[in-house]
Design a protein around this motif. Structure first.
Motif, short mmCIF file in Angstrom:
data_model
loop_
_atom_site.label_atom_id
_atom_site.label_comp_id
_atom_site.label_asym_id
_atom_site.label_seq_id
_atom_site.Cartn_x
_atom_site.Cartn_y
_atom_site.Cartn_z
N CYS A 83 -51.72 28.57 -85.89
CA CYS A 83 -51.19 29.94 -86.01
C CYS A 83 -50.06 30.21 -85.03
N ARG A 130 -47.99 33.65 -100.72
CA ARG A 130 -48.99 32.99 -99.88
C ARG A 130 -48.63 31.53 -99.67
N ARG A 190 -49.35 34.98 -95.34
CA ARG A 190 -48.87 35.86 -96.40
C ARG A 190 -47.58 36.51 -95.93
N THR A 191 -46.52 36.36 -96.73
CA THR A 191 -45.21 36.87 -96.37
C THR A 191 -44.43 37.15 -97.64
N ALA A 214 -61.38 33.43 -94.42
CA ALA A 214 -61.15 33.25 -92.99
C ALA A 214 -62.47 32.92 -92.31
N ALA A 256 -53.71 33.40 -90.39
CA ALA A 256 -55.11 33.13 -90.05
C ALA A 256 -55.42 31.66 -90.21
N GLU A 264 -57.86 28.73 -91.38
CA GLU A 264 -58.86 28.52 -92.41
C GLU A 264 -59.25 27.07 -92.46
N ALA A 280 -61.70 35.97 -87.52
CA ALA A 280 -61.75 37.38 -87.93
C ALA A 280 -62.89 38.05 -87.20
N PRO A 287 -58.29 33.83 -99.70
CA PRO A 287 -58.51 33.43 -98.31
C PRO A 287 -59.97 33.61 -97.93
N HIS A 323 -47.16 39.08 -93.07
CA HIS A 323 -48.22 40.08 -93.29
C HIS A 323 -49.58 39.58 -92.84
N GLN A 324 -49.82 38.29 -92.92
CA GLN A 324 -51.13 37.72 -92.54
C GLN A 324 -50.91 36.34 -91.96
#
Length: 605
Positions: free
Chosen positions: A266, A258, A227-228, A300, A284, A286, A305, A298, A281-282
């Motif tokens: 990652c 997203r 997420r950016t 995760a 992860a 998946e 997490a 999402p 921002h995120q």
């Protein structure tokens, strides 16, 4: 252990069977997911295991097929479809009724309400519950008798992520105590996260039977969720770097902020964003279904997490402690020891009173008997007053509120209705969770239903006659009433009529599996059977049956009291009338039909 061998549903005309030669097993101490797309035959497979669907194959529950288990509710807990129960019944009354059916103490209902977290809703009606609360009630019903095996059809469908986490923690706790859990799902990610083993089917056939880790590695597609606020810029950066390094990386824009990155990890994505000054921002790892569209939300994995994983673990521990509070030492055993699950420690309540407890809780769990009695008494009083006003009505028919134009008096119709609900409600709202629509009907349950139906009919008839007499005395100052010279024989005839109508409703609803059909059978006695009997009995008899009571007395060794003569005379008088003969004939036919259709059931009390 649950072993399904060669399950094959009955094929439809010009169509292949929904389930075709399906073989797999669900081991004790593990959670098994039956994965397949909608329409792949998952629900049909469960119904074949529970012998609710015609077909071939066999399913063994700890080495025994279901029809050879004396008390299937204590062996298998089932969730199929919606919560079975009358919408006007409260949650606590529903569970107490199921406790009586399963043969466990009624206090078990309150215990399971605490386990599933809805103790505050015990007085709520089933029809007022939300979907999530309905699922909790269904799980409480499945766990009442502490069964070894759980069969759940789409238990998490429509639930929020939080409720899904609670549900899977509860299932994990049941499996950790040595139970076998089998649930169906069409979500591959849910199966990988929540199950120890995944059985995949397609078009009713087995595709794969794998451990959850192997299933995730071979059947799911890993990706990196990003997420950016600069999604387009980061996608361009990742694409240029992949081309420069000659690596197969796929970047998919899910929304404005997203990205889903396939073929990377990652670390690589984070380093590329840092080098080019892209705010993230995120980030992860998946997993998603291979070849399927990626969900915009999402999900995760637990290992990515830590906080979510810790919460799920705590929930699992809480579920294990709640499901079987008396089995603490069992939780400390290794997995291979837990597989040898001992018999349930839940105290059993058996004996001949178990069907009686169940039937009484079923009858008085709703307001139906009270409302029926109020309606019958009101109609009976009004009819009696109209007949008394018109005059020319015999006193017996006056007190019974039975004019010549009506096929039956209101009290007899009410008795027939309460009798028809005895089995009709079972099929409309299946009460026994392990059978889900197949009511185990043995002579003990049938006798109990007939006995309770007869008692209700007599109480209803006595209340109606009392109310009619009180109304006549109040309105007409006892003018139409006279002291009868003989009251015992008419009372026996009245009781026989009420009990006969109640039994006709019970047997007909059991044969035709409908309360409406049971009430229709009661009405068919005076409307259809009585004219036929009158036609047969027309004309003088060459050999009259007078003096039958005296001849019956001569067959006995001793002398019975005079009251027995009165009972016999009342019964014979009722049977000599066309209505009585029609009732006896109808009850005989219905009892034979019930024997052929009901007592052949392989699942019994």
């Amino acid at each position: 252990m649950l072993q399904a061998i060669g399950l094959t549903s009955t094929s439809r005309p010009a169509a292949p069977p929904v389930v075709d030669d399906l073989t797999f097993e669900a081991r004790p101490g593990t959670v098994t997911a039956l994965l397949g797309e909608p329409g792949s035959g998952k629900t049909t497979a469960l119904r074949l295991m529970l012998e609710l669907e015609p077909g071939r194959g066999v399913t063994y529950f700890r080495g025994r097929p279901l029809h050879r288990i004396a008390h299937p509710g204590r062996e298998v807990g089932v969730l199929l479809g919606d919560v079975p129960g009358n919408p006007s019944r409260t949650v606590r009354n529903q569970l107490r009724m199921l406790c009586a059916a399963a043969g466990v103490p009624a206090s078990r209902a309150d215990t399971m309400l605490e386990v599933v977290g809805i103790a505050g809703l015990r007085d709520q009606r089933l029809g007022s519950l939300s979907l999530g609360m309905e699922r909790r009630v269904a799980l409480a019903s499945a766990l009442l008798a502490d069964p070894c095996t759980l069969l759940l059809d789409e238990p998490a469908a429509g639930l929020s992520p939080r409720e899904r986490g609670w549900l899977h923690a509860l299932l994990r706790g049941h499996a950790s105590l040595g139970g076998a859990v089998l649930f169906t799902t069409d979500d591959a990610k849910e199966a990988a996260r929540s199950a120890d083993r995944v059985v995949s089917i397609e078009a009713g056939r087995l595709v794969a039977d794998q451990d959850a880790a192997e299933f995730a590695r071979t059947r799911l597609r890993p990706r990196v969720a990003v997420r950016t606020p600069h999604a387009a810029r980061l996608a361009d950066v990742l694409g240029r770097e992949a081309r420069a390094a000659q690596r197969a990386v796929e970047v998919v824009e899910e929304s404005g902020s997203r990205l889903s990155v396939y073929g990377s990890n990652c670390a690589e994505v984070g380093e590329a964003a840092f080098r080019h000054g892209v705010l993230v921002h995120q980030l992860a790892d998946e997993t998603g279904a291979a070849g399927a569209a990626v969900s915009p939300l999402p999900h995760a994995r637990a290992e990515a997490a830590a906080g979510a994983g810790a919460g799920a673990g705590a929930g699992a521990v809480q579920g294990r402690a709640a499901v079987a509070p008396a089995a603490g030492p069992e939780r400390s055993r290794p997995r291979h020891s837990r597989a040898r699950r001992p018999d349930s420690a839940v105290r059993r309540v058996g004996g001949p009173l178990r069907p009686l407890r169940y039937e009484l809780l079923r009858v008085f769990g709703t307001a139906t008997p009270v409302l029926t009695a109020a309606l019958v008494i009101t109609a009976s009083v009004l009819t009696t007053l109209v007949l008394a006003r018109a005059g020319h009505t015999p006193q017996n028919r006056l007190l019974a509120a039975w004019p010549e134009l009506l096929p039956l008096p209101p009290a007899a119709l009410g008795a027939g209705l309460l009798g028809a609900l005895a089995f009709g409600e079972e099929y409309r709202y299946p009460a026994l969770a392990a059978d889900r629509g197949t009511v185990p009907r043995r002579m003990g349950l049938l006798t109990t239903k007939l006995g309770v139906g007869a008692a209700l009919a007599l109480l209803l008839g006595a209340a109606a006659v009392t109310a009619d007499a009180a109304a006549l005395a109040l309105v007409f100052d006892s003018g139409p009433l006279r002291t009868p010279a003989e009251w015992f024989s008419p009372a026996v005839s009245w009781a026989g009529l009420l009990i006969g109508c109640s039994w006709a409703g019970v047997l007909a609803s059991g044969v035709f599996r409908s309360a409406t059909a049971g009430l229709a059978a009661v009405l068919a006695v005076p409307v259809m059977v009585v004219p036929l009997v009158r036609r047969i009995l027309e004309g003088p008899s060459a050999y009259p049956a007078t003096g039958l009571a005296a001849r019956l007395r001569g067959l006995t060794w001793g002398q019975w009291p005079p009251e027995v003569d009165r009972v016999l005379l009342g019964a014979l008088r009722l049977m000599a009338q066309p209505v009585g003969t029609a009732l006896v004939l109808s009850l005989t036919v219905l009892l034979c039909a019930y024997g052929f259709t009901g007592l052949r059931s392989r699942i019994r009390w």
